[in-house]
Design a protein around this motif. Structure first.
Motif, PDB file in Angstrom:
ATOM      1  N   ILE A 156       0.811  -1.253   0.024  1.00 26.87           N
ATOM      2  CA  ILE A 156      -0.065  -0.035  -0.008  1.00 26.87           C
ATOM      3  C   ILE A 156       0.883   1.218  -0.162  1.00 26.87           C
ATOM      4  CG2 ILE A 156      -1.621   1.514   1.363  1.00 26.87           C
ATOM      5  CD1 ILE A 156      -2.947  -1.149   2.051  1.00 26.87           C
ATOM      6  N   LEU A 157       2.038   1.125   0.799  1.00 24.78           N
ATOM      7  CA  LEU A 157       2.862   2.481   0.943  1.00 24.78           C
ATOM      8  C   LEU A 157       3.572   2.421  -0.414  1.00 24.78           C
ATOM      9  CD1 LEU A 157       4.323   1.927   4.495  1.00 24.78           C
ATOM     10  CD2 LEU A 157       2.569   3.736   3.759  1.00 24.78           C
ATOM     11  N   ARG A 158       4.095   1.530  -1.081  1.00 25.72           N
ATOM     12  CA  ARG A 158       4.547   1.680  -2.357  1.00 25.72           C
ATOM     13  C   ARG A 158       3.636   2.326  -3.424  1.00 25.72           C
ATOM     14  NH1 ARG A 158       9.484   1.152  -4.859  1.00 25.72           N
ATOM     15  NH2 ARG A 158       9.041   1.878  -6.968  1.00 25.72           N
ATOM     16  N   ARG A 159       2.211   1.793  -3.400  1.00 28.09           N
ATOM     17  CA  ARG A 159       1.117   2.151  -4.327  1.00 28.09           C
ATOM     18  C   ARG A 159       1.067   3.743  -4.270  1.00 28.09           C
ATOM     19  NH1 ARG A 159      -1.438  -2.602  -3.677  1.00 28.09           N
ATOM     20  NH2 ARG A 159      -2.701  -1.989  -1.978  1.00 28.09           N
ATOM     21  N   ALA A 160       1.159   4.282  -2.873  1.00 21.91           N
ATOM     22  CA  ALA A 160       1.208   5.859  -2.352  1.00 21.91           C
ATOM     23  C   ALA A 160       2.435   6.429  -3.071  1.00 21.91           C
ATOM     24  CB  ALA A 160       1.203   5.833  -1.149  1.00 21.91           C
ATOM     25  N   TYR A 161       3.391   5.656  -3.145  1.00 26.31           N
ATOM     26  CA  TYR A 161       4.696   6.398  -3.839  1.00 26.31           C
ATOM     27  C   TYR A 161       4.629   6.570  -5.225  1.00 26.31           C
ATOM     28  CZ  TYR A 161       9.383   6.519  -5.833  1.00 26.31           C
ATOM     29  OH  TYR A 161      10.422   6.859  -6.612  1.00 26.31           O
ATOM     30  N   ASP A 162       3.901   5.486  -5.698  1.00 26.98           N
ATOM     31  CA  ASP A 162       3.910   5.560  -7.224  1.00 26.98           C
ATOM     32  C   ASP A 162       2.865   6.484  -7.526  1.00 26.98           C
ATOM     33  OD1 ASP A 162       5.534   3.399  -7.282  1.00 26.98           O
ATOM     34  OD2 ASP A 162       4.070   1.680  -7.482  1.00 26.98           O
ATOM     35  N   ILE A 163       1.849   6.568  -6.919  1.00 28.76           N
ATOM     36  CA  ILE A 163       0.778   7.755  -7.360  1.00 28.76           C
ATOM     37  C   ILE A 163       1.380   9.191  -7.197  1.00 28.76           C
ATOM     38  CG2 ILE A 163      -1.353   9.003  -6.327  1.00 28.76           C
ATOM     39  CD1 ILE A 163      -2.166   6.070  -5.434  1.00 28.76           C
ATOM     40  N   LEU A 164       2.109   9.293  -5.988  1.00 27.30           N
ATOM     41  CA  LEU A 164       2.713  10.582  -6.014  1.00 27.30           C
ATOM     42  C   LEU A 164       3.780  10.905  -7.006  1.00 27.30           C
ATOM     43  CD1 LEU A 164       2.891  11.001  -2.059  1.00 27.30           C
ATOM     44  CD2 LEU A 164       1.186  11.999  -3.495  1.00 27.30           C
ATOM     45  N   PHE A 219       9.518   8.980   1.690  1.00 23.88           N
ATOM     46  CA  PHE A 219       9.310   8.141   2.520  1.00 23.88           C
ATOM     47  C   PHE A 219       8.183   7.118   2.436  1.00 23.88           C
ATOM     48  CE2 PHE A 219      11.188  12.399   4.239  1.00 23.88           C
ATOM     49  CZ  PHE A 219      11.908  11.746   5.343  1.00 23.88           C
ATOM     50  N   PHE A 220       7.520   7.247   1.645  1.00 20.96           N
ATOM     51  CA  PHE A 220       6.431   5.992   1.481  1.00 20.96           C
ATOM     52  C   PHE A 220       7.500   4.890   0.718  1.00 20.96           C
ATOM     53  CE2 PHE A 220       2.582   9.074   0.968  1.00 20.96           C
ATOM     54  CZ  PHE A 220       2.321   9.089   2.352  1.00 20.96           C
ATOM     55  N   ARG A 221       7.979   5.029  -0.171  1.00 19.55           N
ATOM     56  CA  ARG A 221       8.994   4.062  -0.703  1.00 19.55           C
ATOM     57  C   ARG A 221      10.211   3.511   0.328  1.00 19.55           C
ATOM     58  NH1 ARG A 221      12.932   4.955  -5.732  1.00 19.55           N
ATOM     59  NH2 ARG A 221      13.719   6.616  -4.508  1.00 19.55           N
ATOM     60  N   TRP A 222      10.718   4.199   1.220  1.00 17.95           N
ATOM     61  CA  TRP A 222      11.356   3.860   2.159  1.00 17.95           C
ATOM     62  C   TRP A 222      11.085   2.950   3.201  1.00 17.95           C
ATOM     63  CZ3 TRP A 222      16.645   3.007   3.163  1.00 17.95           C
ATOM     64  CH2 TRP A 222      16.915   2.720   4.403  1.00 17.95           C
ATOM     65  N   PHE A 223       9.704   3.472   3.697  1.00 21.05           N
ATOM     66  CA  PHE A 223       9.040   2.588   4.690  1.00 21.05           C
ATOM     67  C   PHE A 223       8.378   1.592   4.379  1.00 21.05           C
ATOM     68  CE2 PHE A 223      10.441   6.305   7.322  1.00 21.05           C
ATOM     69  CZ  PHE A 223      10.847   5.626   8.463  1.00 21.05           C
ATOM     70  N   ALA A 224       8.105   1.277   3.131  1.00 24.48           N
ATOM     71  CA  ALA A 224       7.406   0.323   2.368  1.00 24.48           C
ATOM     72  C   ALA A 224       8.418  -0.616   2.434  1.00 24.48           C
ATOM     73  CB  ALA A 224       7.211   0.542   0.792  1.00 24.48           C
ATOM     74  N   GLU A 225       9.751  -0.388   2.452  1.00 20.50           N
ATOM     75  CA  GLU A 225      10.867  -1.348   2.507  1.00 20.50           C
ATOM     76  C   GLU A 225      11.068  -1.815   4.145  1.00 20.50           C
ATOM     77  OE1 GLU A 225      13.621   0.733   0.641  1.00 20.50           O
ATOM     78  OE2 GLU A 225      13.033   0.366  -1.437  1.00 20.50           O
ATOM     79  N   GLU A 226      10.892  -0.978   4.933  1.00 17.73           N
ATOM     80  CA  GLU A 226      11.238  -0.984   6.341  1.00 17.73           C
ATOM     81  C   GLU A 226      10.099  -1.902   7.109  1.00 17.73           C
ATOM     82  OE1 GLU A 226      14.041  -0.074   8.529  1.00 17.73           O
ATOM     83  OE2 GLU A 226      14.704  -0.435   6.318  1.00 17.73           O
TER      84      GLU A 226
END
Length: 491
Positions: free
Chosen positions: A85-93, A125-132
């Protein structure tokens, strides 16, 4: 009833960007319960661009209730699902980064290049914490006595209240939302009144990315203090993450103490910029222009107190003044402008008053020193002859003003750099070995050596002394939203 997300017309975004102007509670965009609203103003034009819903105290408590109701399911959601979900938010932004930047410019006033840089930093931050999200560790070991197995796990701390400022309305929101959501916490976001549109846009992106109802909530109370205090008294709120002034941080810490709410604080700064003898002056000036003028100087990380060795002082002042005088100032929506407006005419007037006080205390004006009546603009300004301990030297300027102090001895420079209640960040320019030695002596949570930007989602951001508690970003950032649990198993 939940309203539909706006259709984003990227081609016509500059004429009619989609703006959310409602609260977001329990998965619904809605007006405040009393139907009140406040004006959002474009500081470059001093013109209203939207009316945003005011959250009453009852709305704020409803948001906490929604977050509490959503917590069990979200905390039990597999980390991989939260990550995606966080990665999708990164992709949208990422797909909408120019629109993202434009919304920031419209309500904050900063130059478009600064806004675009913030948009990129914020979404990362959405990409980084998608990984964390999928890398939270634990421990499993035999006790030294051999009588039990020690198991240590990490659990979401719970409902998290996130309070963010106006100067980086996107990045400060994502820097808190991303680790909280990655950890399995549910959230209530309270953005600054000056910049609610950016926060609403980020929340909308999370909604479109698939964040379940109640996991993210957005409230904009007026007045702010009593509503935030009421939320902190709600027994479900177990975390406060605040970015703002040290003065407000002290008040919130006292209120959080009543219910022993875990608190992370990113507070004020008064960053020294130390230029050592033997420094490359051209490199130091280039760094100073970024460290001082990023975001028009409205940053807690902005270089605030310039300590320049006498041997390079005159060269530094001449080149810094020349660079500052060449900056093109104007509305951030015009991409050719390099210095935008401050967030409000009130902030502009505060900066003007600081400069006037500095001049009255004996400083000399090298360049700038003027305020605009047409919008919240203040000239890029260089002051010399500033005394350590003067009013402007002790104040977080939060504007495009460089106050330069000359010094003769490196030990004196270190003493002056440390002579403050703040300890967020410092900058040191000089020969690498000497600069590194000085950096180790400076009381700051972050020190930049021969570079002007340190912020990175992969690095721990935070300060010492009264500049804050805890760290954001890096692997430490997610730990702020987790609690350790020790389980001892009988053998």
């Amino acid at each position: 009833m939940t309203t539909e997300a706006p259709v984003i017309d990227r081609q016509n975004a500059s004429q009619n960007p989609p703006l959310r102007t409602e609260l977001y509670i329990a998965g619904e965009w809605r007006a405040g319960s009393a139907g009140r609203s406040f004006a959002v103003v474009d500081p470059a034009e001093n013109a209203e661009i939207a009316q945003f819903a005011i959250a009453e105290e009852s709305d704020c408590l409803a948001a906490v209730d929604a977050a509490e109701a959503a917590l069990p399911a979200w905390s039990a959601t597999p980390p991989r699902v939260r990550s995606e979900i966080l990665r999708r938010a990164y992709d949208i932004l990422t797909a909408e980064r120019e629109l993202f930047a434009e919304i920031i410019v419209r309500e904050n006033g900063k130059a478009f290049a600064d806004a675009l840089g913030e948009a990129d930093y914020a979404k990362d931050f959405f990409r980084w914490f998608a990984e964390e999200a999928v890398r939270v560790g634990g421990d499993f070991r035999l006790s030294p006595s051999g009588d039990k197995t020690i198991i240590v796990t990490h659990e979401p701390i719970g409902v998290s209240l996130l309070v963010t400022p106006w100067n980086f309305p996107a990045a400060m929101a994502t820097r808190k939302l991303a680790p909280a959501l990655a950890a399995g916490c549910t959230t209530v976001l309270k953005p600054a009144r000056e910049t609610p549109l950016t926060a609403a846009y980020v929340v909308d992106a999370l909604m479109r990315a698939g964040v379940p109802s109640g996991v993210v909530n957005l409230v904009t109370p007026a007045p702010t203090g009593p509503a935030v205090a009421a939320m902190l008294k709600h027994p479900a709120v177990r975390k406060l993450s605040f970015t703002g002034s040290t003065e407000v941080g002290r008040v919130l810490l006292a209120e959080a103490a009543e219910n022993v709410v875990s608190s992370s604080m990113e507070l004020g700064g008064n960053a020294p910029f130390v230029v050592l003898p033997g420094a490359d002056v051209d490199k130091a000036v280039a760094g100073a222009m970024i460290a001082k003028m990023r975001n028009g100087g409205s940053a807690c990380t902005a270089a605030n107190r310039f300590y320049v060795h006498r041997s390079v002082h005159d060269q530094f002042v001449t080149r810094m003044s020349d660079a500052m005088s060449q900056l093109r100032m104007g509305p951030g929506i015009d991409r050719s402008n390099e210095l935008g407006a401050l967030v409000s005419t009130g902030e502009r007037d505060k900066v003007a008053e600081l400069v006037e006080t500095a001049l009255a205390e004996g400083a000399r004006l090298e360049v700038g020193g003027g305020a605009s009546d047409a919008g919240a603009f203040y000239d890029a300004t260089v002051l010399t002859g500033v005394e350590h301990g003067s009013t402007i030297n002790q104040t977080e300027i939060f504007g495009p003003v460089s106050a330069i102090v000359v010094y003769d001895d490196v030990d004196e420079a270190v003493r002056m750099a440390n002579d403050t209640i703040y300890g967020l960040i410092a900058y040191v320019y000089g020969q690498t070995g000497e600069a590194l030695a000085v950096a180790k002596r400076i009381d700051a949570g972050m020190v930049a050596v021969n570079r002007a930007v340190l912020s990175d989602p992969a690095a721990p951001f935070g300060g010492m002394k009264q500049s804050g508690l805890g760290r954001e970003g890096s692997s430490e950032g997610i730990l702020e939203f987790l609690e350790e649990k020790y389980i001892g198993v009988e053998l």
